[in-house]
Design a protein around this motif. Structure first.
Motif, mmCIF file in Angstrom:
data_model
loop_
_atom_site.group_PDB
_atom_site.id
_atom_site.type_symbol
_atom_site.label_atom_id
_atom_site.label_comp_id
_atom_site.label_asym_id
_atom_site.label_seq_id
_atom_site.Cartn_x
_atom_site.Cartn_y
_atom_site.Cartn_z
ATOM 1 N N ILE A 266 53.128 30.189 9.094
ATOM 2 C CA ILE A 266 53.225 31.231 10.129
ATOM 3 C C ILE A 266 51.930 31.205 10.933
ATOM 4 C CG2 ILE A 266 53.518 33.690 10.583
ATOM 5 C CD1 ILE A 266 54.799 33.888 7.766
ATOM 6 N N ASN A 267 51.993 30.744 12.164
ATOM 7 C CA ASN A 267 50.783 30.625 12.967
ATOM 8 C C ASN A 267 50.205 31.997 13.276
ATOM 9 O OD1 ASN A 267 50.741 27.816 13.145
ATOM 10 N ND2 ASN A 267 52.182 27.819 14.858
ATOM 11 N N THR A 268 48.912 32.110 13.102
ATOM 12 C CA THR A 268 48.224 33.355 13.436
ATOM 13 C C THR A 268 46.928 33.031 14.147
ATOM 14 O OG1 THR A 268 47.601 35.529 12.546
ATOM 15 C CG2 THR A 268 46.875 33.609 11.296
ATOM 16 N N THR A 269 46.239 34.052 14.606
ATOM 17 C CA THR A 269 45.011 33.904 15.377
ATOM 18 C C THR A 269 43.893 34.692 14.718
ATOM 19 O OG1 THR A 269 45.468 35.853 16.731
ATOM 20 C CG2 THR A 269 46.355 33.725 17.512
ATOM 21 N N PRO A 270 42.645 34.392 15.052
ATOM 22 C CA PRO A 270 41.543 35.214 14.530
ATOM 23 C C PRO A 270 41.693 36.688 14.900
ATOM 24 C CG PRO A 270 40.695 33.179 15.469
ATOM 25 C CD PRO A 270 42.156 33.223 15.807
ATOM 26 N N GLU A 271 42.237 36.955 16.090
ATOM 27 C CA GLU A 271 42.422 38.342 16.514
ATOM 28 C C GLU A 271 43.434 39.046 15.615
ATOM 29 O OE1 GLU A 271 40.543 36.021 19.499
ATOM 30 O OE2 GLU A 271 42.517 35.700 18.574
ATOM 31 N N GLU A 272 44.511 38.363 15.262
ATOM 32 C CA GLU A 272 45.517 38.971 14.399
ATOM 33 C C GLU A 272 44.985 39.136 12.975
ATOM 34 O OE1 GLU A 272 48.592 40.894 12.889
ATOM 35 O OE2 GLU A 272 48.265 40.522 15.034
ATOM 36 N N ILE A 273 44.140 38.218 12.525
ATOM 37 C CA ILE A 273 43.498 38.368 11.215
ATOM 38 C C ILE A 273 42.708 39.669 11.168
ATOM 39 C CG2 ILE A 273 41.584 37.472 9.800
ATOM 40 C CD1 ILE A 273 44.048 35.871 9.273
ATOM 41 N N MET A 274 41.910 39.936 12.201
ATOM 42 C CA MET A 274 41.107 41.153 12.213
ATOM 43 C C MET A 274 41.977 42.395 12.408
ATOM 44 S SD MET A 274 38.094 40.263 11.453
ATOM 45 C CE MET A 274 37.164 41.753 11.785
ATOM 46 N N ARG A 275 43.079 42.245 13.122
ATOM 47 C CA ARG A 275 44.007 43.376 13.277
ATOM 48 C C ARG A 275 44.638 43.722 11.930
ATOM 49 N NH1 ARG A 275 46.969 41.306 16.980
ATOM 50 N NH2 ARG A 275 45.531 41.933 18.628
ATOM 51 N N THR A 276 44.912 42.719 11.124
ATOM 52 C CA THR A 276 45.439 42.988 9.783
ATOM 53 C C THR A 276 44.421 43.757 8.953
ATOM 54 O OG1 THR A 276 46.829 40.996 9.842
ATOM 55 C CG2 THR A 276 46.344 41.933 7.669
ATOM 56 N N GLY A 277 43.161 43.364 9.026
ATOM 57 C CA GLY A 277 42.114 44.116 8.336
ATOM 58 C C GLY A 277 42.044 45.552 8.810
ATOM 59 N N GLU A 278 42.159 45.741 10.125
ATOM 60 C CA GLU A 278 42.156 47.095 10.685
ATOM 61 C C GLU A 278 43.358 47.884 10.165
ATOM 62 O OE1 GLU A 278 42.037 49.342 15.064
ATOM 63 O OE2 GLU A 278 42.435 47.181 14.941
#
Length: 635
Positions: free
Chosen positions: A549-561
C-alpha cells in the motif's frame, strides 16, 4: 486451538486478533478490518483503537471487564532495522486512564512469527495460569507452582521446561499483589514500565505468556523492501553521534560529573559487551550500547544481571537516590524481578521522610537519601505490600491523600502518574519541549510518548562537543540530517535557521506524532528520536514495500497525529480536562534550592498555543470536531 500462521506479511491479508477469555479458558481469533490496519498500523495505534472500543468510563481497571492488549508493531518480526518493539496497553489501575508502555527484545517478533498480530486478554481465571503459544497453537498451563516467583525465576523455569526457542512475558510479586504500578517483564530484561498491566494481569491470575514463533514474514514487495531496509541501515550507521557512545553507551555523552570525572570512566568498569542479540535482534545493539551488560565483580551488588546497561537511566537513578552506579543497577534488577515501574513512589517516600512528615515509626526503619540498603528494603516492602509498602503500592497520589495535607503538597505526578524527571524546576529550565511533552502525554508523568531521547538540539549536542565538532559544522550537518519537510523545518528553526532557538511548541507536536507512529510500526526510539535516523521518509519506504500500500511521509505523520489524538480522545472520555495538563502545584509555588519556580503564566501560554495548533478545545482540551473529521476519527 490453532491460529492461521502463514508465510505472508500480515498486512497482505487480514490481521489476526487472538482473544483470550480467562473466565472460560477459551481462545479464538477475529480478523481486524483492513481499514483499521491502514489507519492505526499495529502496536500503540491498534491498541489504542481496541481499548477505546472495548472499555468505558465504567470499566473497573482490576475487574474482569478490563482488557490487556499486547501488540507488536506493524514491522516487528521483519528484518527492518530497530523493529522488535511491542506495546502493552490497558486501563490503568493507578490513574484510571491510559496505561501503555513499550518494550523490545525477542518476544514481539516471535508472536508475529507465530501468526498473531495482537492479543486481547479479558476475564479472570479461577487459578493461576500460563498461556503457551507454540507456532500458532494456543494452550493453557497451570501456574500454581510459579505463583510467588519473581520474573527471572519464572522465565528460567518456563524456558527450561518448554525449550530455548520460547520467549516469556511474566509478572512478578508486584503484579500478583496488585501493586498499582506493576508491569509485565519480557525475557527478564524488557519492561513496559508505565503500562500498569502487571496488576491487571495479576487480577486475572495470568502469570505468564510463553511464545514460540519461527515463521518467516514476507513483505509484499520483497525487492523494494530490501532496498528500504538497506536505506534505513545506511542512515543508522551514518549518524555521527555513535562515536561518543563507544565505551559506555548513552552515559558516554553526559560529560563529567561534579568532581570533573568523565561519566564514561565511571561506568566502564561495571560494563561488558554481550553477544549479538543479547538484548534485541537489532543492528543498533553495538551502536547505542544496548548490548552492554553489567559486569559488577565485587561488593554487595556483584552478579547483578541487567542488560542495556549503558543508558543514562542508571546514572539518573544513581543521582535520584544518591547511591552508587552499581546500586542503581541493582534497583533496576529488583524492579524487573518484582515486575514494577522503577519510577514508582520511592523517591516520594524518601522526601517525606527527610521532611519529617513520616518517620521510622511509619516505615519501620530509617529512610534517608543515599541509604542504598534502606532503598532496596523499601522496594521489597512495596512489591510484597508489607507494612508501609502496602500504602505506597497504591501510588504516591493515593498515599498522599491518606497521609494528609502536608504529604499531599509533595506529590509529584501529572495525571496521577509519578514524574520520571527529577527536580523539574532545575533540570527543565528553558526546556519547553520536554515540559510540554510531559504535560500533554496522554498517560501522564513523562515524555516517553513524545520528546524523550531528543538530544541533537537545541544548540550544540553534548556528544558533538565531546567529539570537538564546531557549532557551524554541526548546524549544517543537523539541518541536512533531520528528516522534516522543508517548510516545516523553516517554521521550527527560522529563516535563516538557528538551531539554538527552535520553536519548541512545534517541536513537541512533531515528536508527539513521530513517537506515536514509530510505536505503531514497532520501531525503536533510539533509531528515531535519539539518532534522528529513521524519520517519516524511511518509515514510508518500509510501510509501502511491506504492505503493498503506497504511502507518503506526510501520511505517515498524519497517522501519528491520528494515534495521538485518539489517545487524547480516550482520556478526555475518562474525565481528563485541560486542568490535568499541569505541573503539581508545589512546582509553581515553592522555589527550589537551585533554579526558579516554574512559571504558571509561561506554562499556560505554551499550552494555549499547543492546543490551538493541535485543534483542541481551549476550555476542555478535547479534540475539536473538525480535527476529528480531518483525521477520520469522527465516527
Amino acid at each position: 486451538m490453532m491460529v492461521d500462521g502463514g508465510h505472508v506479511f500480515y498486512m497482505g491479508k487480514e490481521a489476526s486478533l487472538l482473544v483470550v477469555d480467562l473466565s472460560t479458558r477459551k481462545t479464538y481469533t477475529e480478523p481486524i478490518e483492513p481499514k483499521i490496519q491502514r489507519m492505526f498500523y499495529g502496536g500503540l495505534g491498534l491498541n489504542t483503537w481496541l481499548l477505546y472500543h472495548h472499555t468505558s468510563p465504567e470499566t473497573d481497571p482490576l475487574g474482569p471487564d478490563n482488557i490487556v492488549l499486547i501488540s507488536p508493531g506493524l514491522l516487528t518480526g521483519t528484518n527492518a532495522p530497530a523493529s522488535p518493539r511491542v506495546e502493552v496497553t490497558t486501563k490503568s489501575p493507578l490513574t484510571g486512564l491510559l496505561g501503555t508502555g513499550n518494550a523490545g527484545g525477542h518476544w514481539g517478533p516471535k508472536l508475529k512469527k507465530a501468526g498473531i498480530s495482537t492479543i486481547m486478554i479479558k476475564g479472570s481465571a479461577a487459578q493461576p495460569v500460563t498461556l503457551v503459544i507454540n507456532e500458532g497453537e494456543v494452550s493453557f498451563k497451570h501456574a500454581k507452582s510459579l505463583w510467588g516467583r519473581d520474573t527471572y525465576v519464572t522465565t528460567d523455569k518456563l524456558v527450561e521446561e518448554l525449550g530455548r526457542d520460547y520467549s516469556v512475558m511474566a509478572i512478578g510479586p508486584a503484579g500478583e499483589n496488585l501493586v498499582k504500578f506493576a508491569a509485565p517483564v519480557f525475557d527478564k530484561q524488557h519492561i513496559p514500565g508505565r503500562c500498569h498491566a502487571g496488576a491487571v494481569l495479576g487480577s486475572k491470575k495470568l502469570k505468564a505468556i510463553a511464545v514460540k514463533g519461527l515463521t518467516t514474514l514476507k513483505p509484499q514487495d520483497a525487492q523494494a523492501y530490501e532496498g528500504a531496509v538497506a536505506h534505513c541501515e545506511s542512515r543508522i550507521r551514518s549518524y555521527l553521534g555513535w562515536k561518543a557512545r563507544a565505551k559506555a553507551g548513552s552515559m558516554g555523552t553526559i560529560g563529567t560529573n561534579e568532581e570533573g570525572v568523565d561519566y564514561e570512566d565511571i561506568a566502564a568498569p561495571y560494563l561488558k559487551r554481550g553477544e549479538p542479540g543479547v538484548y534485541c535482534p537489532c543492528m543498533m545493539e553495538p551502536l547505542y550500547g544496548c548490548s552492554l551488560q553489567t559486569d559488577i565483580k565485587d561488593g554487595p551488588y556483584a552478579g547483578t544481571e541487567v542488560a542495556c546497561a549503558g543508558l543514562t537511566l542508571y546514572s539518573g537513578t544513581a543521582s535520584r537516590y544518591g547511591v552508587s552506579l552499581p546500586a542503581a543497577y541493582h534497583v533496576r534488577e529488583l524492579c524487573q524481578r518484582y515486575g514494577m515501574d522503577m519510577f514508582g513512589p520511592f523517591s516520594y517516600a524518601i522526601n517525606l521522610y527527610e521532611k519529617g512528615i513520616i518517620t521510622a515509626d511509619d516505615t519501620g526503619f530509617k529512610l534517608a537519601h543515599g541509604d542504598d540498603e534502606a532503598l532496596m528494603r523499601l522496594l521489597g516492602m512495596v512489591a510484597n505490600r508489607i507494612g508501609f509498602g502496602d500504602l505506597l503500592a497504591e501510588g504516591s497520589a493515593a498515599a498522599g491523600e491518606a497521609l494528609g495535607e502536608e504529604a499531599r503538597k509533595y506529590v509529584q505526578t501529572v495525571k496521577g502518574l509519578e514524574l520520571m524527571v527529577r527536580d523539574p524546576q532545575t533540570s527543565l529550565k528553558g526546556n519547553e519541549f520536554t515540559s510540554l511533552s510531559i504535560l500533554t502525554n496522554p498517560r501522564g508523568g513523562d515524555d516517553l510518548k513524545g520528546t524523550h531521547a531528543v538530544s541533537n538540539y537545541p544548540g550544540l549536542a553534548k556528544w558533538a562537543q565531546k567529539l570537538g565538532i564546531s557549532m557551524d559544522d554541526y548546524s549544517r550537518w543537523l539541518l541536512d540530517w533531520l528528516d522534516m519537510p522543508h517548510e516545516f523545518k523553516k517554521s521550527v528553526f527560522g529563516d535563516p535557521p538557528n538551531i539554538s532557538e527552535p520553536d519548541q511548541v512545534l517541536m513537541t507536536i512533531w515528536y508527539n506524532n513521530l513517537s506515536s507512529v514509530y510505536n505503531s510500526l514497532g520501531l525503536c526510539m533510539f533509531a528515531s528520536s535519539a539518532a534522528e535516523a529513521l524519520g517519516p521518509t524511511s518509515m514510508a519506504m518500509l510501510y509501502s514495500a511491506a504492505t503493498g500500500i503506497n504511502t507518503t511521509p506526510e501520511e505517515i505523520m498524519r497517522t501519528g497525529e491520528r494515534v495521538f489524538n485518539l489517545m487524547r480522545l480516550y482520556i478526555t472520555r475518562e474525565g481528563v480536562t485541560k486542568d490535568d495538563d499541569q505541573w503539581p502545584r508545589s512546582l509553581y509555588e515553592e522555589a527550589p534550592s537551585k533554579g526558579t519556580r516554574i512559571s504558571a503564566v509561561e506554562t499556560e501560554n505554551n499550552l494555549k498555543r499547543y492546543y490551538q495548533l493541535r485543534g483542541w478545545d481551549m476550555g476542555t482540551g478535547k479534540p475539536l470536531a473538525q480535527t476529528l473529521k480531518r483525521l477520520n476519527l469522527a465516527t
